[in-house]
Structure formats: C-alpha cells, structure tokens
Design an enzyme around this catalytic site. Structure first.
Site, PDB file in Angstrom:
ATOM      1  N   LEU A 140      30.549  33.028  41.749  1.00  0.00           N
ATOM      2  CA  LEU A 140      29.428  32.243  40.576  1.00  0.00           C
ATOM      3  C   LEU A 140      30.505  31.912  39.529  1.00  0.00           C
ATOM      4  O   LEU A 140      31.510  32.818  39.063  1.00  0.00           O
ATOM      5  CB  LEU A 140      28.485  33.025  39.900  1.00  0.00           C
ATOM      6  CG  LEU A 140      27.320  33.131  40.994  1.00  0.00           C
ATOM      7  CD1 LEU A 140      26.290  34.345  40.195  1.00  0.00           C
ATOM      8  CD2 LEU A 140      26.679  31.638  41.114  1.00  0.00           C
ATOM      9  N   ASP A 141      30.561  30.765  39.036  1.00  0.00           N
ATOM     10  CA  ASP A 141      31.381  30.500  37.924  1.00  0.00           C
ATOM     11  C   ASP A 141      31.032  31.118  36.745  1.00  0.00           C
ATOM     12  O   ASP A 141      29.751  31.696  36.801  1.00  0.00           O
ATOM     13  CB  ASP A 141      31.423  28.899  37.385  1.00  0.00           C
ATOM     14  CG  ASP A 141      31.783  27.864  38.574  1.00  0.00           C
ATOM     15  OD1 ASP A 141      32.730  28.484  39.502  1.00  0.00           O
ATOM     16  OD2 ASP A 141      31.455  26.910  38.554  1.00  0.00           O
ATOM     17  N   LYS A 142      31.868  31.447  35.689  1.00  0.00           N
ATOM     18  CA  LYS A 142      31.743  32.279  34.635  1.00  0.00           C
ATOM     19  C   LYS A 142      30.530  31.614  33.634  1.00  0.00           C
ATOM     20  O   LYS A 142      29.668  32.656  33.075  1.00  0.00           O
ATOM     21  CB  LYS A 142      32.853  32.451  33.633  1.00  0.00           C
ATOM     22  CG  LYS A 142      33.815  33.334  34.334  1.00  0.00           C
ATOM     23  CD  LYS A 142      35.067  33.852  33.316  1.00  0.00           C
ATOM     24  CE  LYS A 142      35.419  32.643  32.547  1.00  0.00           C
ATOM     25  NZ  LYS A 142      36.544  33.077  31.604  1.00  0.00           N
TER      26      LYS A 142
END
Length: 126
Positions: free
Chosen positions: A26-28
């Site tokens: 997951l992207d930050k």
C-alpha cells in the site's frame, strides 16, 4: 526498508518469529487491507499477474469521472512510461466535482491507480 517504517515494524516481537511479509503493498498515503503471511506459495498465487487475481480499490478523484473514463479503463491505459495497463473495471459510485470510484485491476504496477487517472487528466485525492 531502511529509510521508512514498514508494516512489519508494527508487529510485536513474538509475531516476528514467524517471519511474515506483506502480500503486495500500500502506498504511504493510502489505506486498506494488507495481508501478512509467511507462505510464499500463497503470496505468489495472489500476486502473480498470470493468475489474474482481481484487486479492488476505492478512490476519490478530483473532477468528474465519466462513461468515457470507464471505456478507457476497459481497454487499458497507456501510463507515463509507455506501459499499457491490462483492462480494468471502473465503477462510478458518485460523480461530480469530487467523484467516488472503485477500480478493479489484475496487476499492480507502481502507483498504478494514480497513474491511470493522471493519464486521463485527473488526480486521485484519496
């Protein structure tokens, strides 16, 4: 990751003995379900583009998402690096100045959803 904290860093020490790793990423600046496992075969079954496992994402888009966008996603979109994505399903949940959508893809390129919308002149805000 040496520079940033990862999801594994959030585990208690007694849970780390099982050597879990995330299935995907997951992207930050996103949120969602992230599976942890120590079963490499399971991870491969879920992540391999050859397996065509669908992954559905919710996003909020700055701007109106249209039927034309649905067609673009259905045929695949050429990203900024020249890569053409596999066909994806775009469902408009709410359309307006800010549009709520669900996108289902069977691959997982770097920032793929954001890049697909950027290629259509739109921006993911959530």
């Amino acid at each position: 990751d040496m520079a940033e904290e990862t999801v594994i860093d959030l585990l208690e020490e007694e849970d780390r003995v099982f050597a879990p790793f995330p299935v995907g990423r997951l992207d930050k600046d996103t949120e969602g379900l992230l599976l942890l496992t120590n079963d490499g075969q399971l991870a491969h079954q879920l992540l391999s583009p050859k397996k065509h496992v669908p992954k559905t994402y919710f996003a909020v888009i700055d701007g109106e998402v249209t039927e034309e966008d649905i067609e673009s996603f259905r045929h695949g979109i050429v990203l900024d690096d020249g890569y053409k994505t596999k066909p994806a399903e775009l469902v408009i949940l709410k359309s307006g100045l800010r549009s709520d959508v669900e996108v289902t893809i069977t691959e997982g390129k770097f920032h793929q959803i954001k890049r697909m919308f950027r290629a259509l002149g739109k921006r993911v805000v959530y």
